[in-house]
Design a protein around this motif. Structure first.
Motif, PDB file in Angstrom:
ATOM      1  N   ALA A 101      93.162  29.310  21.756  1.00  0.00           N
ATOM      2  CA  ALA A 101      91.910  28.455  22.051  1.00  0.00           C
ATOM      3  C   ALA A 101      91.901  26.845  21.356  1.00  0.00           C
ATOM      4  O   ALA A 101      92.493  27.026  20.233  1.00  0.00           O
ATOM      5  CB  ALA A 101      90.727  29.139  21.342  1.00  0.00           C
ATOM      6  N   GLU A 130      87.004  24.695  22.569  1.00  0.00           N
ATOM      7  CA  GLU A 130      86.738  26.260  22.875  1.00  0.00           C
ATOM      8  C   GLU A 130      86.423  27.005  21.767  1.00  0.00           C
ATOM      9  O   GLU A 130      85.379  27.840  22.142  1.00  0.00           O
ATOM     10  CB  GLU A 130      88.077  26.855  23.719  1.00  0.00           C
ATOM     11  N   ILE A 131      87.009  27.017  20.601  1.00  0.00           N
ATOM     12  CA  ILE A 131      86.331  27.745  19.470  1.00  0.00           C
ATOM     13  C   ILE A 131      85.182  27.355  19.318  1.00  0.00           C
ATOM     14  O   ILE A 131      84.217  28.204  18.996  1.00  0.00           O
ATOM     15  CB  ILE A 131      87.362  27.248  18.272  1.00  0.00           C
ATOM     16  N   LEU A 144      90.837  33.008  16.882  1.00  0.00           N
ATOM     17  CA  LEU A 144      90.849  32.293  18.200  1.00  0.00           C
ATOM     18  C   LEU A 144      91.733  31.335  18.495  1.00  0.00           C
ATOM     19  O   LEU A 144      92.535  31.135  19.302  1.00  0.00           O
ATOM     20  CB  LEU A 144      89.339  31.496  18.219  1.00  0.00           C
ATOM     21  N   THR A 183      71.573  37.922  24.870  1.00  0.00           N
ATOM     22  CA  THR A 183      72.547  36.930  25.061  1.00  0.00           C
ATOM     23  C   THR A 183      73.699  37.564  23.970  1.00  0.00           C
ATOM     24  O   THR A 183      73.440  38.451  23.413  1.00  0.00           O
ATOM     25  CB  THR A 183      71.904  35.476  24.553  1.00  0.00           C
ATOM     26  N   SER A 184      74.552  36.560  23.917  1.00  0.00           N
ATOM     27  CA  SER A 184      75.638  36.846  22.953  1.00  0.00           C
ATOM     28  C   SER A 184      75.475  35.939  21.744  1.00  0.00           C
ATOM     29  O   SER A 184      76.341  35.827  20.995  1.00  0.00           O
ATOM     30  CB  SER A 184      77.034  36.474  23.424  1.00  0.00           C
ATOM     31  N   THR A 241      82.666  26.183  21.204  1.00  0.00           N
ATOM     32  CA  THR A 241      81.953  26.763  22.231  1.00  0.00           C
ATOM     33  C   THR A 241      81.775  28.430  21.912  1.00  0.00           C
ATOM     34  O   THR A 241      80.594  28.635  21.922  1.00  0.00           O
ATOM     35  CB  THR A 241      82.571  26.566  23.484  1.00  0.00           C
ATOM     36  N   ARG A 242      82.592  29.016  21.469  1.00  0.00           N
ATOM     37  CA  ARG A 242      82.590  30.530  21.410  1.00  0.00           C
ATOM     38  C   ARG A 242      81.848  30.799  20.198  1.00  0.00           C
ATOM     39  O   ARG A 242      81.058  31.827  20.221  1.00  0.00           O
ATOM     40  CB  ARG A 242      83.840  31.177  21.051  1.00  0.00           C
ATOM     41  N   LEU A 243      81.790  29.929  19.025  1.00  0.00           N
ATOM     42  CA  LEU A 243      81.169  30.075  17.790  1.00  0.00           C
ATOM     43  C   LEU A 243      79.867  29.542  17.619  1.00  0.00           C
ATOM     44  O   LEU A 243      79.144  29.472  16.583  1.00  0.00           O
ATOM     45  CB  LEU A 243      82.036  29.837  16.745  1.00  0.00           C
ATOM     46  N   GLN A 251      87.701  34.299  11.902  1.00  0.00           N
ATOM     47  CA  GLN A 251      87.173  34.230  13.180  1.00  0.00           C
ATOM     48  C   GLN A 251      87.957  33.285  13.715  1.00  0.00           C
ATOM     49  O   GLN A 251      88.516  33.077  14.969  1.00  0.00           O
ATOM     50  CB  GLN A 251      85.600  34.384  13.291  1.00  0.00           C
TER      51      GLN A 251
END
Length: 201
Positions: free
Chosen positions: A154, A158-159, A149, A68-69, A161-163, A145
């Motif tokens: 973003a 959205e940020i 974003l 996964t990421s 979710t990404r982090l 970071q």
């Protein structure tokens, strides 16, 4: 949260609470079937397992998160596995996992976890320097970071979710970023940080 509750209960020596949380996690994770969910389940199983079974669950968790990421969970599995190995006198094996966990946490700005990994490394006889060099504008790696974003357009959601954090955490970071840089808007954020990035890139 259930995986966090298992670890917290184990550390508090509250096995009934840990088992209750694990059973709920064991009902939900297979239904999802994702490497992330199954990785959480494997790590929780490792924390509760006996001496003969724990290692296979730790390794399974690391393998699943490796697909996964989700770097935060990969780092956490390496950390608890490293702690487990150190307590069993397997210092060389422990160092590999603890060093990786420390570097991952330090890179993502998770200073509390990075310090925990560093303390464990010290206990194995190895040292890990604190990585506190300021980023652009005095921002921490996590703040930088979030800022990048945000510059990319973003939204807070959205940020988040990404982090893998909450939207309120993103808003908290953005407020700190604005204060540190002496600005009040995302447009100004782009003007302040982009020139530095272009020079460095």
């Amino acid at each position: 949260m259930l995986a966090d509750l298992v670890e917290a209960a184990v550390r508090a020596d509250d096995r009934p609470q840990a088992m209750a949380a694990f059973e709920r996690l064991a009902e939900r994770a297979p239904a999802s079937g994702t490497p992330w969910a199954l990785g959480l389940l494997a790590r929780a199983a490792a924390l509760l397992a006996g001496e003969d079974d724990a290692e296979q669950y730790y390794e399974e968790s690391i393998d699943l998160f490796g697909r996964t990421s989700v770097r935060t969970e990969l780092a956490r599995s390496r950390l608890v596995y490293g702690e487990w190995l150190r307590r069993r006198g397997r210092r060389a094996d422990a160092r590999d996992h603890l060093r990786t966990a420390h570097d991952l946490f330090a890179d993502m700005g998770a200073n509390g976890f990075a310090e925990r990994a560093r303390a464990e490394l010290l206990a194995t006889g190895e040292s890990a320097r604190k990585r506190t060099a300021p980023a652009e504008g005095g921002l921490t790696p996590q703040e930088l970071q979030v800022a990048r974003l945000a510059i990319g357009g973003a939204t807070n959601a959205e940020i988040a979710t990404r982090l893998f954090v909450t939207a309120s955490t993103v808003e908290y970071h953005l407020n700190k970023i604005f204060r540190k840089l002496g600005i009040t808007s995302r447009r100004q954020l782009a003007q302040v940080l982009r020139p530095q990035s272009e020079v460095g890139g």
